[in-house]
Design an enzyme around this catalytic site. Structure first.
Site, PDB file in Angstrom:
ATOM      1  N   LYS A  34       0.853  -1.192   0.000  1.00 38.02           N
ATOM      2  CA  LYS A  34       0.000   0.000   0.000  1.00 38.02           C
ATOM      3  C   LYS A  34       0.893   1.247   0.000  1.00 38.02           C
ATOM      4  CE  LYS A  34      -1.623   2.988   2.790  1.00 38.02           C
ATOM      5  NZ  LYS A  34      -1.802   4.170   1.939  1.00 38.02           N
TER       6      LYS A  34
ATOM      7  N   GLU B  30      10.169  16.476  14.505  1.00 40.36           N
ATOM      8  CA  GLU B  30      10.484  16.423  13.085  1.00 40.36           C
ATOM      9  C   GLU B  30       9.620  17.438  12.327  1.00 40.36           C
ATOM     10  OE1 GLU B  30       9.255  12.776  11.210  1.00 40.36           O
ATOM     11  OE2 GLU B  30      11.193  12.531  10.234  1.00 40.36           O
TER      12      GLU B  30
HETATM   13  P1  NAD Z   1       2.539   8.652   7.554  1.00 42.14           P
HETATM   14  O1  NAD Z   1       2.845   7.889   8.798  1.00 42.14           O
HETATM   15  O2  NAD Z   1       1.497   9.694   7.621  1.00 42.14           O
HETATM   16  O3  NAD Z   1       2.070   7.664   6.393  1.00 42.14           O
HETATM   17  C1  NAD Z   1       2.877   6.608   5.949  1.00 42.14           C
HETATM   18  C2  NAD Z   1       1.991   5.533   5.362  1.00 42.14           C
HETATM   19  O4  NAD Z   1       1.169   4.993   6.399  1.00 42.14           O
HETATM   20  C3  NAD Z   1       1.042   6.018   4.271  1.00 42.14           C
HETATM   21  O5  NAD Z   1       0.963   5.036   3.257  1.00 42.14           O
HETATM   22  C4  NAD Z   1      -0.273   6.138   5.009  1.00 42.14           C
HETATM   23  O6  NAD Z   1      -1.401   5.999   4.179  1.00 42.14           O
HETATM   24  C5  NAD Z   1      -0.188   4.973   5.968  1.00 42.14           C
HETATM   25  N1  NAD Z   1      -1.051   5.075   7.165  1.00 42.14           N
HETATM   26  C6  NAD Z   1      -1.565   6.189   7.718  1.00 42.14           C
HETATM   27  N2  NAD Z   1      -2.346   5.858   8.788  1.00 42.14           N
HETATM   28  C7  NAD Z   1      -2.295   4.515   8.908  1.00 42.14           C
HETATM   29  C8  NAD Z   1      -2.864   3.578   9.833  1.00 42.14           C
HETATM   30  N3  NAD Z   1      -3.636   3.962  10.832  1.00 42.14           N
HETATM   31  N4  NAD Z   1      -2.592   2.276   9.663  1.00 42.14           N
HETATM   32  C9  NAD Z   1      -1.784   1.863   8.668  1.00 42.14           C
HETATM   33  N5  NAD Z   1      -1.224   2.697   7.754  1.00 42.14           N
HETATM   34  C10 NAD Z   1      -1.470   4.012   7.874  1.00 42.14           C
HETATM   35  O7  NAD Z   1       3.928   9.226   7.041  1.00 42.14           O
HETATM   36  P2  NAD Z   1       4.173  10.161   5.781  1.00 42.14           P
HETATM   37  O8  NAD Z   1       3.720  11.541   6.172  1.00 42.14           O
HETATM   38  O9  NAD Z   1       3.644   9.522   4.546  1.00 42.14           O
HETATM   39  O10 NAD Z   1       5.783  10.127   5.685  1.00 42.14           O
HETATM   40  C11 NAD Z   1       6.606  10.956   6.415  1.00 42.14           C
HETATM   41  C12 NAD Z   1       7.205  10.194   7.589  1.00 42.14           C
HETATM   42  O11 NAD Z   1       7.900   9.040   7.132  1.00 42.14           O
HETATM   43  C13 NAD Z   1       8.255  11.012   8.323  1.00 42.14           C
HETATM   44  O12 NAD Z   1       8.054  10.888   9.711  1.00 42.14           O
HETATM   45  C14 NAD Z   1       9.568  10.361   7.914  1.00 42.14           C
HETATM   46  O13 NAD Z   1      10.624  10.530   8.843  1.00 42.14           O
HETATM   47  C15 NAD Z   1       9.171   8.937   7.761  1.00 42.14           C
HETATM   48  N6  NAD Z   1      10.131   8.214   6.896  1.00 42.14           N
HETATM   49  C16 NAD Z   1      11.024   7.368   7.487  1.00 42.14           C
HETATM   50  C17 NAD Z   1      11.968   6.707   6.705  1.00 42.14           C
HETATM   51  C18 NAD Z   1      12.992   5.776   7.314  1.00 42.14           C
HETATM   52  O14 NAD Z   1      13.706   5.115   6.566  1.00 42.14           O
HETATM   53  N7  NAD Z   1      13.107   5.683   8.631  1.00 42.14           N
HETATM   54  C19 NAD Z   1      11.968   6.911   5.325  1.00 42.14           C
HETATM   55  C20 NAD Z   1      11.047   7.778   4.763  1.00 42.14           C
HETATM   56  C21 NAD Z   1      10.125   8.422   5.567  1.00 42.14           C
END
Ligand code: NAD
Length: 489
Positions: free
Chosen positions: A175, A385
């Site tokens: 997803k 962040e």
């Molecule tokens: P997010 O947590 O909002 O969303 C990430 C994914 O999770 C999306 O596909 C979203 O639809 C899904 N999601 C949202 N709610 C959910 C739920 N309740 N259950 C299951 N899935 C759900 O994050 P974002 O805003 O898309 O990305 C930014 C974040 O990602 C930042 O905090 C960044 O640091 C992190 N990130 C970490 C790495 C790493 O390697 N550690 C790499 C890239 C991004």
């Protein structure tokens, strides 16, 4: 734009509800595609297909060399379609095409790396302490994997999950972020072309709290691999407890970058900028916390500010552009609030701190590169962040103080140290509590080295050989060559 739909059990399908979602370009808000908006029912259909494909054993018992060849073919197809993929990624995320081209090279590299590893682990023999016994340890696929990715590096993050899962014989449901699904859809087309069998890799599109939550809580899913924010990560961890799923979490970071006075000044300035403002700061490992030795602090900040003022913001398709927009209106608002907090907390705004006035940028979600000085670790802007183009600068006098400041965070994803005193650098990185530390470097990663976080930056590791282990279970097989009665009972 001719885009296909969700990919479930080897078929391209609309959402069961018939709903769709418009995908727009963050540079000008133009709609670039309309895709299905799946929900729990689509996720359930995909999970059933992946479960059946795993349980019938065809993919997991396909010789690892053949699975590796299919994964290699995916790499070749990504290289063939690199330009199309790069342009699609830039349309969807706003990043420069040059960055996206680099991403596509890295992504092909990840598929190649895991293609090579697919047949390299034949297990190991253990010297059995029991006479007449053969003791073997083998690795087997975990089973059905749910994979959830974020919007900042849509296809790169997907590749870190898809390639090792396929190479090791798992089946999966991916997803992608609902706002950036386009390159992932395209790569599923390439995976079909490469010969990944029906049901093995499934793609469901839609909102996280529907599709993602179903993947995390469904008892037919054996492993959930998530990259995203810490709040979502915690929810997933809770949901995954329902059947004690294997869990891999790549969460956020608030990454320190320590600059000693004896570092090569110009290189450290240049790389400190690169470490943050690449992709407008929307990088989990961005070096947003600069920790600068007092002796050079003022000179270092002035040099950063001078460079930042010359940044060229614009369309990712303009060759002059150095920094694109943020991903969405919602995210821009988050960054604006974060900067307001910094001002209220008493940090000094050295540059930026607002949206640009350039009339050509008004339709996009642009924010000026921003630097705060006079920052201290008790400030929210130093701890939380922003995930945008914002640097906070802290000062230090002694080496121990620099390390202490660097470690003062709930996160532990990555960090850097700049100095020409290599013994000092080694002393620092030995004490830094992060999954990746760089000496005279920042933000470099490659498929051969593991990636992941200490502390609340996550659980587990992607990339490298550990990336394979994440997708395998370890089985000990003991064979008695001379079975005889024990006569205890
Ligand atoms: P997010 O947590 O909002 O969303 C990430 C994914 O999770 C999306 O596909 C979203 O639809 C899904 N999601 C949202 N709610 C959910 C739920 N309740 N259950 C299951 N899935 C759900 O994050 P974002 O805003 O898309 O990305 C930014 C974040 O990602 C930042 O905090 C960044 O640091 C992190 N990130 C970490 C790495 C790493 O390697 N550690 C790499 C890239 C991004």
């Amino acid at each position: 734009m001719s885009l296909k739909q969700q990919y479930i059990n080897g078929k391209w399908v609309a959402a069961i509800s018939g709903k769709t979602r418009d995908i727009s370009n963050p540079f000008n808000q133009e709609v670039i595609a309309t895709v299905p908006e799946g929900d729990e029912s689509d996720a359930k259909a995909a999970i059933a297909a992946a479960r059946e494909a795993f349980d019938n054993g065809e993919w997991s018992s396909t010789p690892a060399t053949e699975r590796g060849a299919i994964v290699r073919k995916i790499a070749e197809l990504i290289e063939r379609d690199k330009e199309e993929l790069a342009r699609l990624e830039s349309l969807d995320t706003g990043k420069t095409v040059e960055e996206s081209r680099g991403d596509m090279d890295d992504i092909a590299g990840v598929f190649r790396y895991y293609a090579e590893l697919a047949d390299k682990d034949g297990g190991e023999l253990i010297d059995s302490p029991v006479p007449n016994g053969i003791s073997r340890v083998v690795r087997e696929p975990v089973g059905v994997c749910g994979q959830i990715t974020p919007w900042n590096y849509p296809l790169l993050q997907a590749s870190w999950k898809l390639a090792p899962a396929l190479a090791t014989g798992n089946t999966l449901i991916m997803k992608p972020s609902e706002i950036t699904p386009l390159t992932t859809i395209k790569v599923f087309e390439l995976m079909e072309e490469a010969g990944v069998p029906a049901g093995v890799a499934n793609l469901v599109l839609g909102a996280g709290h529907k599709v993602g939550a179903e993947l995390a809580s469904n008892v037919d899913v054996d492993l959930i691999s998530f990259t995203g924010g810490i709040v979502t990560g915690k929810k997933i961890m809770q949901a995954a407890s329902v059947n004690v799923k294997k869990l891999a979490l790549e969460l956020g970071g608030k990454n320190p970058n320590i600059i000693f006075a004896d570092a090569d000044f110009d290189t450290a300035v240049d790389q400190a900028l690169n470490g943050v403002f690449f992709h407008a700061g929307q990088i989990c490992s961005a070096g947003t916390r600069l920790i600068v030795e007092e002796r050079i602090h003022d000179e270092f900040v002035s040099a950063l500010v001078e460079r930042v003022k010359k940044f060229k913001l614009g369309s990712g398709f303009d060759e002059e552009t150095q920094m694109g927009p943020l991903i969405s209106a919602e995210h821009l608002e988050k960054v604006e609030k974060y900067v307001e907090t910094g001002v209220k907390e008493g940090a000094t705004l050295a540059v930026g701190g607002r949206c640009p006035e350039d009339p050509e940028l008004q339709k996009g979600f642009f924010y000026l590169p921003t630097i705060f000085t006079d920052c201290t670790t008790d400030m929210a802007i130093v701890q939380e962040e922003a995930f945008g183009p914002v640097i906070t600068v802290e000062k230090f006098r002694a080496e121990e103080e620099a390390v202490k400041l660097a470690n003062d965070s709930i996160y532990g994803l990555a960090g850097g140290v700049w100095t020409n005193d290599i013994a000092k650098a080694e002393r620092c990185v030995a004490k830094m509590r992060m999954g990746t530390v760089w000496i005279n470097e920042f933000n470099l990663y490659f498929p051969h080295a593991p990636w992941g976080g200490f502390k609340q930056s996550g659980i587990g590791r992607e990339l490298g050989k550990l990336g394979i282990e994440e997708y395998t279970e370890t089985k000990h097989i003991f064979q008695n060559l001379k079975p005889e009665p024990i006569n205890w009972f």
